[in-house]
Design a protein around this motif. Structure first.
Motif, PDB file in Angstrom:
ATOM      1  N   GLY A  50      94.190  53.828  19.743  1.00  0.00           N
ATOM      2  CA  GLY A  50      94.704  53.499  21.494  1.00  0.00           C
ATOM      3  C   GLY A  50      94.834  51.994  20.736  1.00  0.00           C
ATOM      4  O   GLY A  50      95.141  51.243  21.527  1.00  0.00           O
ATOM      5  N   LEU A  51      93.510  51.556  20.283  1.00  0.00           N
ATOM      6  CA  LEU A  51      93.351  49.956  19.890  1.00  0.00           C
ATOM      7  C   LEU A  51      94.581  48.917  19.159  1.00  0.00           C
ATOM      8  O   LEU A  51      94.493  47.873  19.191  1.00  0.00           O
ATOM      9  CB  LEU A  51      91.682  49.531  20.064  1.00  0.00           C
ATOM     10  N   GLY A  52      95.464  49.440  18.448  1.00  0.00           N
ATOM     11  CA  GLY A  52      95.916  49.563  17.433  1.00  0.00           C
ATOM     12  C   GLY A  52      95.876  49.728  16.274  1.00  0.00           C
ATOM     13  O   GLY A  52      95.072  49.932  15.542  1.00  0.00           O
ATOM     14  N   GLU A  53      96.829  49.160  15.363  1.00  0.00           N
ATOM     15  CA  GLU A  53      97.114  48.960  14.144  1.00  0.00           C
ATOM     16  C   GLU A  53      96.332  48.781  13.407  1.00  0.00           C
ATOM     17  O   GLU A  53      95.816  47.692  13.739  1.00  0.00           O
ATOM     18  CB  GLU A  53      98.461  49.235  13.280  1.00  0.00           C
ATOM     19  N   PRO A  54      95.500  49.070  12.245  1.00  0.00           N
ATOM     20  CA  PRO A  54      93.973  48.123  11.813  1.00  0.00           C
ATOM     21  C   PRO A  54      94.377  47.160  11.495  1.00  0.00           C
ATOM     22  O   PRO A  54      95.702  47.192  10.541  1.00  0.00           O
ATOM     23  CB  PRO A  54      93.356  49.644  11.203  1.00  0.00           C
ATOM     24  N   VAL A  55      94.360  46.143  11.102  1.00  0.00           N
ATOM     25  CA  VAL A  55      94.282  44.532  10.474  1.00  0.00           C
ATOM     26  C   VAL A  55      94.429  45.215   8.367  1.00  0.00           C
ATOM     27  O   VAL A  55      95.275  44.619   8.273  1.00  0.00           O
ATOM     28  CB  VAL A  55      93.657  43.848  10.783  1.00  0.00           C
ATOM     29  N   LYS A  56      93.866  46.402   7.846  1.00  0.00           N
ATOM     30  CA  LYS A  56      93.733  46.083   6.577  1.00  0.00           C
ATOM     31  C   LYS A  56      93.590  47.730   6.263  1.00  0.00           C
ATOM     32  O   LYS A  56      91.708  47.885   7.309  1.00  0.00           O
ATOM     33  CB  LYS A  56      93.047  45.432   5.971  1.00  0.00           C
ATOM     34  N   GLY A  57      93.638  48.912   5.959  1.00  0.00           N
ATOM     35  CA  GLY A  57      93.548  49.954   5.124  1.00  0.00           C
ATOM     36  C   GLY A  57      94.054  50.714   5.803  1.00  0.00           C
ATOM     37  O   GLY A  57      95.039  50.652   6.892  1.00  0.00           O
ATOM     38  N   GLY A  58      92.958  52.002   5.607  1.00  0.00           N
ATOM     39  CA  GLY A  58      93.913  53.064   6.986  1.00  0.00           C
ATOM     40  C   GLY A  58      93.114  53.578   8.188  1.00  0.00           C
ATOM     41  O   GLY A  58      92.328  52.338   8.756  1.00  0.00           O
ATOM     42  N   PRO A  59      94.317  54.433   9.333  1.00  0.00           N
ATOM     43  CA  PRO A  59      93.089  54.944  10.412  1.00  0.00           C
ATOM     44  C   PRO A  59      91.773  54.763  10.169  1.00  0.00           C
ATOM     45  O   PRO A  59      91.314  55.660   9.817  1.00  0.00           O
ATOM     46  CB  PRO A  59      93.765  55.590  11.221  1.00  0.00           C
ATOM     47  N   LYS A  60      90.861  54.959  11.622  1.00  0.00           N
ATOM     48  CA  LYS A  60      89.589  55.203  11.734  1.00  0.00           C
ATOM     49  C   LYS A  60      89.201  56.676  12.040  1.00  0.00           C
ATOM     50  O   LYS A  60      89.519  57.100  13.134  1.00  0.00           O
ATOM     51  CB  LYS A  60      88.665  54.563  12.522  1.00  0.00           C
ATOM     52  N   ILE A  61      89.605  56.958  11.271  1.00  0.00           N
ATOM     53  CA  ILE A  61      90.273  58.821  11.678  1.00  0.00           C
ATOM     54  C   ILE A  61      88.423  59.289  11.892  1.00  0.00           C
ATOM     55  O   ILE A  61      86.914  58.246  11.118  1.00  0.00           O
ATOM     56  CB  ILE A  61      90.112  59.591  10.357  1.00  0.00           C
ATOM     57  N   TRP A  62      87.861  60.279  12.204  1.00  0.00           N
ATOM     58  CA  TRP A  62      86.749  60.497  12.831  1.00  0.00           C
ATOM     59  C   TRP A  62      85.620  61.099  11.715  1.00  0.00           C
ATOM     60  O   TRP A  62      84.668  60.280  12.350  1.00  0.00           O
ATOM     61  CB  TRP A  62      86.665  62.224  13.002  1.00  0.00           C
ATOM     62  N   THR A  63      85.282  61.082  10.533  1.00  0.00           N
ATOM     63  CA  THR A  63      84.998  61.597   9.132  1.00  0.00           C
ATOM     64  C   THR A  63      84.849  59.796   8.676  1.00  0.00           C
ATOM     65  O   THR A  63      83.723  59.509   8.842  1.00  0.00           O
ATOM     66  CB  THR A  63      85.251  61.914   7.951  1.00  0.00           C
ATOM     67  N   ALA A  64      85.391  58.233   8.969  1.00  0.00           N
ATOM     68  CA  ALA A  64      85.201  57.185   8.576  1.00  0.00           C
ATOM     69  C   ALA A  64      84.213  56.474   9.857  1.00  0.00           C
ATOM     70  O   ALA A  64      83.278  56.129   8.988  1.00  0.00           O
ATOM     71  CB  ALA A  64      86.304  56.563   8.235  1.00  0.00           C
ATOM     72  N   ILE A  65      84.818  57.256  10.794  1.00  0.00           N
ATOM     73  CA  ILE A  65      84.115  56.869  11.763  1.00  0.00           C
ATOM     74  C   ILE A  65      82.210  57.611  11.945  1.00  0.00           C
ATOM     75  O   ILE A  65      81.405  56.457  11.639  1.00  0.00           O
ATOM     76  CB  ILE A  65      84.306  57.149  12.901  1.00  0.00           C
ATOM     77  N   ARG A  66      82.236  58.754  11.632  1.00  0.00           N
ATOM     78  CA  ARG A  66      80.756  59.314  10.831  1.00  0.00           C
ATOM     79  C   ARG A  66      80.064  58.523  10.503  1.00  0.00           C
ATOM     80  O   ARG A  66      79.033  58.171  10.593  1.00  0.00           O
ATOM     81  CB  ARG A  66      80.919  60.802  10.667  1.00  0.00           C
TER      82      ARG A  66
END
Length: 149
Positions: A50-66
């Motif tokens: 909801g904060l917008g597209e990442p500046v670089k790289g893919g989206p912050k999915i739950w596994t990346a967040i974990r």
């Protein structure tokens, strides 16, 4: 089609700040071990998207967040341990939230030896970890001792 590239947490310094702000808002839901269940991680994914597209790289999915949380949690544990020990003496320095380890010419050799054994502290030679206070408020205390209730 979703972007398959890995999430990048260093391109925009606000990413970690925004993630920790979300976790701080739901800190009462943290598990006993200081980790989040999948439901909270999925909510964090929605928050980050909801904060917008990442500046670089893919989206912050739950596994990346974990995985990022595990890294931050581990670093927080290291800082808690280091703050409980005193390094003043032969090395001539200790850690402060504002100045980091305050490395200068007089203690650079001691610092070099210290970061060989503890490389996670290398970035904090002369600056504190800006997320320590927030992490300290999120992570449950693991206080130990005779008079801890």
């Amino acid at each position: 089609m979703p972007d398959k590239s890995a999430a990048n947490w260093t391109a925009d310094p606000k990413d970690i700040t925004n993630l920790l702000a979300f976790f701080h808002s739901v800190r009462s839901r943290i598990g006993d071990g200081g980790n989040w269940d999948k439901t909270v991680l999925k909510e964090a994914e929605v928050h980050m998207a909801g904060l917008g597209e990442p500046v670089k790289g893919g989206p912050k999915i739950w596994t990346a967040i974990r995985n990022k949380w595990k890294d931050l949690h581990k670093l927080h544990e290291h800082f808690v341990q280091i703050k409980q020990k005193t390094f003043v003496g032969a090395s001539g320095w200790n850690y402060s939230d504002e100045l980091g380890f305050n490395v200068d010419d007089d203690n650079r050799e001691a610092w070099g030896n210290f970061v060989k054994a503890h490389p996670q502290f290398r970035p904090f030679a002369n600056r504190g970890w800006e997320h320590f206070k927030t992490m300290d408020e999120i992570v449950p205390s693991r206080a130990r001792g005779l008079y801890v209730f």
